[in-house]
Design an enzyme around this catalytic site. Structure first.
Site, PDB file in Angstrom:
ATOM      1  N   GLY A 254       0.817  -1.208   0.000  1.00  0.00           N
ATOM      2  CA  GLY A 254       0.000   0.000   0.000  1.00  0.00           C
ATOM      3  C   GLY A 254       0.842   1.245   0.000  1.00  0.00           C
ATOM      4  O   GLY A 254       0.519   2.223  -0.686  1.00  0.00           O
ATOM      5  N   ALA A 255       1.940   1.219   0.756  1.00  0.00           N
ATOM      6  CA  ALA A 255       2.810   2.388   0.849  1.00  0.00           C
ATOM      7  C   ALA A 255       4.116   1.971   1.501  1.00  0.00           C
ATOM      8  O   ALA A 255       4.225   0.888   2.083  1.00  0.00           O
ATOM      9  CB  ALA A 255       2.136   3.504   1.652  1.00  0.00           C
ATOM     10  N   MET A 256       5.133   2.853   1.409  1.00  0.00           N
ATOM     11  CA  MET A 256       6.442   2.594   2.007  1.00  0.00           C
ATOM     12  C   MET A 256       7.004   3.894   2.535  1.00  0.00           C
ATOM     13  O   MET A 256       7.031   4.914   1.839  1.00  0.00           O
ATOM     14  CB  MET A 256       7.397   1.980   0.972  1.00  0.00           C
ATOM     15  CG  MET A 256       8.804   1.767   1.487  1.00  0.00           C
ATOM     16  SD  MET A 256       8.853   0.588   2.876  1.00  0.00           S
ATOM     17  CE  MET A 256      10.502   0.890   3.503  1.00  0.00           C
ATOM     18  N   GLU A 257       7.523   3.847   3.767  1.00  0.00           N
ATOM     19  CA  GLU A 257       7.846   5.039   4.543  1.00  0.00           C
ATOM     20  C   GLU A 257       9.226   5.625   4.263  1.00  0.00           C
ATOM     21  O   GLU A 257       9.886   6.122   5.193  1.00  0.00           O
ATOM     22  CB  GLU A 257       7.736   4.708   6.031  1.00  0.00           C
ATOM     23  CG  GLU A 257       8.778   3.711   6.560  1.00  0.00           C
ATOM     24  CD  GLU A 257       8.347   2.260   6.500  1.00  0.00           C
ATOM     25  OE1 GLU A 257       8.936   1.429   7.213  1.00  0.00           O
ATOM     26  OE2 GLU A 257       7.411   1.952   5.734  1.00  0.00           O
ATOM     27  N   ASN A 258       9.689   5.642   3.047  1.00  0.00           N
ATOM     28  CA  ASN A 258      11.008   6.220   2.774  1.00  0.00           C
ATOM     29  C   ASN A 258      11.064   7.657   3.273  1.00  0.00           C
ATOM     30  O   ASN A 258      10.233   8.484   2.884  1.00  0.00           O
ATOM     31  CB  ASN A 258      11.285   6.204   1.274  1.00  0.00           C
ATOM     32  CG  ASN A 258      11.083   4.831   0.676  1.00  0.00           C
ATOM     33  OD1 ASN A 258      10.016   4.539   0.154  1.00  0.00           O
ATOM     34  ND2 ASN A 258      12.088   3.978   0.757  1.00  0.00           N
ATOM     35  N   HIS A 288      -0.216   6.886   8.708  1.00  0.00           N
ATOM     36  CA  HIS A 288       0.635   5.748   9.067  1.00  0.00           C
ATOM     37  C   HIS A 288       2.062   5.974   8.577  1.00  0.00           C
ATOM     38  O   HIS A 288       3.033   5.822   9.334  1.00  0.00           O
ATOM     39  CB  HIS A 288       0.033   4.485   8.446  1.00  0.00           C
ATOM     40  CG  HIS A 288       0.855   3.243   8.595  1.00  0.00           C
ATOM     41  ND1 HIS A 288       0.428   2.144   9.307  1.00  0.00           N
ATOM     42  CD2 HIS A 288       2.077   2.888   8.101  1.00  0.00           C
ATOM     43  CE1 HIS A 288       1.344   1.196   9.270  1.00  0.00           C
ATOM     44  NE2 HIS A 288       2.358   1.625   8.527  1.00  0.00           N
ATOM     45  N   GLU A 289       2.196   6.334   7.311  1.00  0.00           N
ATOM     46  CA  GLU A 289       3.538   6.514   6.752  1.00  0.00           C
ATOM     47  C   GLU A 289       4.246   7.702   7.381  1.00  0.00           C
ATOM     48  O   GLU A 289       5.466   7.656   7.608  1.00  0.00           O
ATOM     49  CB  GLU A 289       3.463   6.668   5.239  1.00  0.00           C
ATOM     50  CG  GLU A 289       2.814   5.500   4.512  1.00  0.00           C
ATOM     51  CD  GLU A 289       3.398   4.151   4.887  1.00  0.00           C
ATOM     52  OE1 GLU A 289       4.618   4.060   5.078  1.00  0.00           O
ATOM     53  OE2 GLU A 289       2.627   3.184   4.995  1.00  0.00           O
ATOM     54  N   HIS A 292       5.809   6.899  10.669  1.00  0.00           N
ATOM     55  CA  HIS A 292       7.078   6.179  10.510  1.00  0.00           C
ATOM     56  C   HIS A 292       8.275   7.123  10.494  1.00  0.00           C
ATOM     57  O   HIS A 292       9.405   6.688  10.776  1.00  0.00           O
ATOM     58  CB  HIS A 292       7.083   5.401   9.193  1.00  0.00           C
ATOM     59  CG  HIS A 292       6.577   4.001   9.293  1.00  0.00           C
ATOM     60  ND1 HIS A 292       7.081   3.085  10.185  1.00  0.00           N
ATOM     61  CD2 HIS A 292       5.617   3.340   8.581  1.00  0.00           C
ATOM     62  CE1 HIS A 292       6.465   1.924  10.025  1.00  0.00           C
ATOM     63  NE2 HIS A 292       5.565   2.049   9.061  1.00  0.00           N
ATOM     64  N   GLU A 311       5.942  -1.315  12.633  1.00  0.00           N
ATOM     65  CA  GLU A 311       4.626  -1.373  12.023  1.00  0.00           C
ATOM     66  C   GLU A 311       3.469  -1.215  13.000  1.00  0.00           C
ATOM     67  O   GLU A 311       2.466  -0.590  12.685  1.00  0.00           O
ATOM     68  CB  GLU A 311       4.489  -2.668  11.219  1.00  0.00           C
ATOM     69  CG  GLU A 311       5.481  -2.776  10.068  1.00  0.00           C
ATOM     70  CD  GLU A 311       5.427  -1.598   9.105  1.00  0.00           C
ATOM     71  OE1 GLU A 311       4.405  -0.862   9.076  1.00  0.00           O
ATOM     72  OE2 GLU A 311       6.415  -1.392   8.380  1.00  0.00           O
TER      73      GLU A 311
END
Length: 835
Positions: A254-258, A288-289, A292, A311
């Site tokens: 769904g997404a990635m917290e870079n 959410h991201e 992070h 997470e």
């Protein structure tokens, strides 16, 4: 799928300190490959020692250590040995890599709408080495300086702010120390828009063909409000400078917290009408991201045993932020109804594991990206906040983040901070909640005279496989009928522990029409209703509970009960169809519709399916007609109706919608709804290849291509099934998202006889799937193609045959989980069998 061992990572961390990376990526090498050059400056604490660097290149790379070329014999397929290390070292690696089709390393995509090219990195949790040489573990953080060569017309973004010193070249400012899996480059023909929030430069990126659908005003508003809330919560400013949010194609997650550049699946750019519940989900993912950035990026786990530190906290904070700052007032309702159901299922499978899971290698860690680490972790944190107090919980998190900024931590570090803030000893709590697996079930036990309780207790049970009984803080709600509503008369908050806890506070209280354990959803536990409460619910009062969260708890209890084969599927379906007309919240309506369909298709007895599906279709047709034009409820019921039609009159009605005939007032027949209708018509053989091709001509997008492929796979012909099988199993040419679209169209209850030969073929094909593909790709195919609708003892026996052999641990877990679901479905069908 071993990857990197925890012991190897610990030894490398003991030996090395990484001072910095210089990484250059070259995207001008053609459509198949890219090139990277990486320079790593690092210190060795024991000069003369040896270690290794992680590198998975497509062609033989060139590595130079301290000015000397490495012996080619020292370079393996996923690592290169480094010997004779000095106190200060520099490693230079030049390598070529293939672009990915399955989201590992650097993914490349060509948009069918305009042939524009898009790339992006995806490195979690051990795939940075698929793009550059690195020490690919989370606790060897280092500053990253990134340079990119690409076509001049492209947009290129990374973790830090960038400039173009010359056409076709981008240089980015050095990052603070971050882990290798958090490095990001997004490059291609992306459109981009910017806005500012104080000192933070914000950006949004998407494919050119999607830019007209990018609702930037709402996205920027959510981003600003999330920043404000999280700044207050952590009492610490965002630490990574600018903040891009890139919506990328064919993204596996769904997404990635870079840090500095979060990636989202571009399904979050809505091409068609969506409900407020779907918008709220997007808001939660945004929050959410962003959470992070503090919890995961600024402070990072030392090793993947503590994946939940990343997470679970991000999930909890995302929901909290969405509920309190982003207008998602029913975020906790959605969590209770949908997210926790995912976690409860995972926690009851044979593959369940503690939150503080054992991860001896990156392959094992990959398996823990599941409902335990996300849903259960967030639910347990909600319980912890209720137990120690939200103020103390917040103070502990603030201290933890400040103390360990830019560093790495373990569970012990977090518990120490929370103990100092709360004054509580959390060792016993950690032992019960973080170091054991399984979910408890809470039931009321009472006696009454003259309408008042003379005895009341909460009984707690656990499974034989996971027998831990835990201490819970719960609320108990007493609800009475008042006019046409169920209203909470009283709420008490109590601590329970052990097998049975008496509740003196309820002695003498008038027996309510509905007694609700775990009111406000404070703990991680399934609940059961007493007989009086169940009768109230069945009599049509469920949707008359005033607040949405207690309604979600009752719905969740009903779902858990039918899954546990304690309530017949028919009773659950009747409850749903009788209650939906009074349900006013779109979050609840959508979730109930999804679960009713799952109950009919997967848990109910096959002999009852046709009549129940017809009843569902009829109810949804009526409710869509009664709903306000252009409302969310109208859209939800219209979608459910269109996906369930079988009666000729219903088929004719939804077919007419495709040509704008007899469309309900306010209902938009947009691309998403059109494809949903066509997929259903394909399943029942009401359309064929001609209609699918014509619709694809209308929708020449990647979503259209995937939808068309799914519809073709759904056609009830041997040729369609053979094509779908070859496209996903025999060949390895399609992207992971296209494979998933085709597989989603393969199995249908209406086509079990047609697809029956593929049950055996599925199990026969597993060795080749796992031999030829990456573990992540093979895992997705194994899970999504499993014949779940073939609910039989024969299917279970075939799983047993495979498990008896030597197989990849990821495959073993996937099959164990699928087999457990099949066994559960068999029990539910047995209970549901006609008399």
């Amino acid at each position: 799928m071993t990857g990197l061992l925890r012991t190897e990572a610990a030894e490398r961390s003991r030996l090395l300190a990484v001072q910095g990376y210089e990484i250059e990526l070259d995207f001008t090498q053609g459509p198949e490959r890219f090139r990277s050059t990486s320079r790593i400056a690092f210190e060795c604490r024991e000069p003369g020692a040896s270690t290794f660097v992680d590198l998975t290149a497509d062609r033989a790379p060139t590595l130079t250590l301290n000015g000397h070329d490495l012996d080619p014999n020292a370079i393996g397929t996923r690592r290169a040995t480094l010997t004779g290390l000095e106190r200060e070292n520099e490693l230079v690696a030049i390598a070529e890599f293939k672009y990915s089709k399955v989201g590992e390393g650097i993914h490349r995509f060509v948009d069918p709408a305009d042939d524009a090219v898009y790339t992006y990195t995806e490195f979690g949790l051990f795939d940075a080495n698929r793009a550059f040489a690195c020490f690919d573990q989370p606790d060897l953080k280092a500053p990253m300086r990134i340079r990119v060569r690409a076509p001049e017309s492209w947009t290129v973004i990374s973790n830090g702010s960038g400039t173009q010193p010359e056409p076709g070249t981008w240089e980015f400012v050095e990052t603070p120390p971050i882990s290798t899996y958090l490095v990001v480059v997004v490059a291609g023909s992306y459109g981009t828009v910017h806005a500012d929030h104080g000192p933070i430069r914000m950006g949004l990126q998407a494919r050119r063909s999607l830019m007209p659908h990018l609702d930037q005003a709402e996205l920027f508003e959510h981003t600003r409000n999330a920043f404000d809330y999280l700044h207050r919560f952590f009492d610490l400013a965002y630490p990574f400078g600018k903040y891009d949010q890139a919506f990328v194609p064919e993204f596996n997650m769904g997404a990635m917290e870079n840090p500095g550049c979060v990636k989202f699946a571009d399904e979050f750019v809505f091409r068609s009408r969506v409900t407020d519940a779907q918008r709220a989900t997007r808001a939660e993912v945004i929050a959410h991201e962003m959470a992070h950035m503090w919890f995961g990026d600024l402070v990072t786990l030392r090793w993947w045993d503590d994946l939940w530190l990343n997470e679970s906290f991000a999930e909890f904070m995302g929901i909290l932020t969405a509920a309190e700052a982003l207008g998602a007032s029913h975020a906790w309702t959605d969590f209770c109804a949908k997210t926790k159901a995912w976690g409860y299922r995972q926690d009851e499978l044979p593959s369940t594991h503690p939150l503080a899971a054992d991860a001896p290698d990156t392959g094992a860690a990959f398996l823990n990206f599941d409902g335990i680490s996300y849903a259960k972790g967030a639910g347990v944190l909600k319980q912890l906040a209720a137990w120690v107090g939200m103020d103390q919980f917040t103070q502990g998190l603030r201290a933890y983040v400040r103390e360990h900024a830019y560093g790495n931590t373990t569970l012990a570090d977090l518990l120490a901070a929370l103990e100092r803030a709360s004054g509580r000893d959390l060792k016993a709590w950690s032992s019960e909640w973080l170091e054991t697996a399984g979910v408890n079930t809470l039931r009321p036990e009472s006696a009454a005279e003259d309408g008042a309780y003379t005895a009341f207790a909460v009984v707690q049970t656990a499974s034989a496989e996971q027998p831990t009984l835990r201490a819970h803080r719960i609320a108990i709600g007493l609800y009475d009928k008042s006019g046409d509503r169920l209203v909470r008369r009283e709420r008490i908050e109590v601590d329970i522990a052990g097998a049975k806890t008496t509740i003196p506070a309820l002695l003498g209280a008038t027996v309510p029409d509905l007694l609700l354990l775990n009111d406000d959803d404070l703990t991680w536990a399934k609940i059961r209703l007493d007989e009086r409460s169940l009768a109230t619910v069945r009599d049509g009062w469920l949707s008359r509970i005033e607040e949405s969260l207690p309604r979600a708890l009752v719905w969740s209890s009903a779902w858990d009960t039918v899954r546990d084969a304690e309530l017949p599927v028919g009773d659950y379906v009747d409850l749903a169809l009788n209650s939906l007309p009074d349900e006013r919240e779109i979050v609840m309506a959508q979730d109930v519709l999804t679960k009713v369909r799952r109950a009919i298709d997967a848990l109910g007895h096959p002999d009852q399916r046709d009549s129940r599906l017809a009843a569902l279709a009829a109810t949804c047709r009526q409710l869509a007609g009664a709903a306000a034009p252009a409302s969310d409820l109208q859209l939800a019921y219209a979608r459910s109706y269109a996906s369930a039609v079988a009666d000729p009159d219903d088929v004719a009605r939804v077919t007419g919608w495709l040509t704008a005939r007899d469309v309900p007032d306010g209902l938009a027949i947009d691309p998403e709804l059109r494809w949903l209708i066509l997929r259903r018509l394909a399943v029942i053989g009401a359309i064929g290849e001609v209609e699918i091709s014509e619709e694809l001509e209308r929708d020449r997008t990647s979503t259209g291509s995937e939808s068309a492929a799914g519809a073709r796979a759904a056609l009830p012909t041997p040729e369609a099934k053979a094509w779908a099988w070859d496209a996903t199993v025999t060949t390895d040419e399609l992207s992971s998202t296209m494979v998933e679209a085709i597989v989603a169209g393969f199995w249908h209850p209406e086509q079990l006889d047609l697809a029956a030969p593929y049950v055996a073929r599925y199990f026969d094909a597993l060795p080749a799937i796992w031999r030829k593909r990456s573990a992540e790709s093979a895992s997705r195919i194994t899970t999504s193609l499993f014949p779940r609708l073939s609910v039989s003892a024969e299917t279970i026996d075939r799983v047993g045959d495979v498990l008896a052999g030597e197989i990849d641990p990821t495959l073993r877990r996937a099959l164990i989980e699928a087999c457990a679901d099949t066994e559960r479905a068999l029990r539910a069908r047995e209970l549901d069998a006609p008399a």
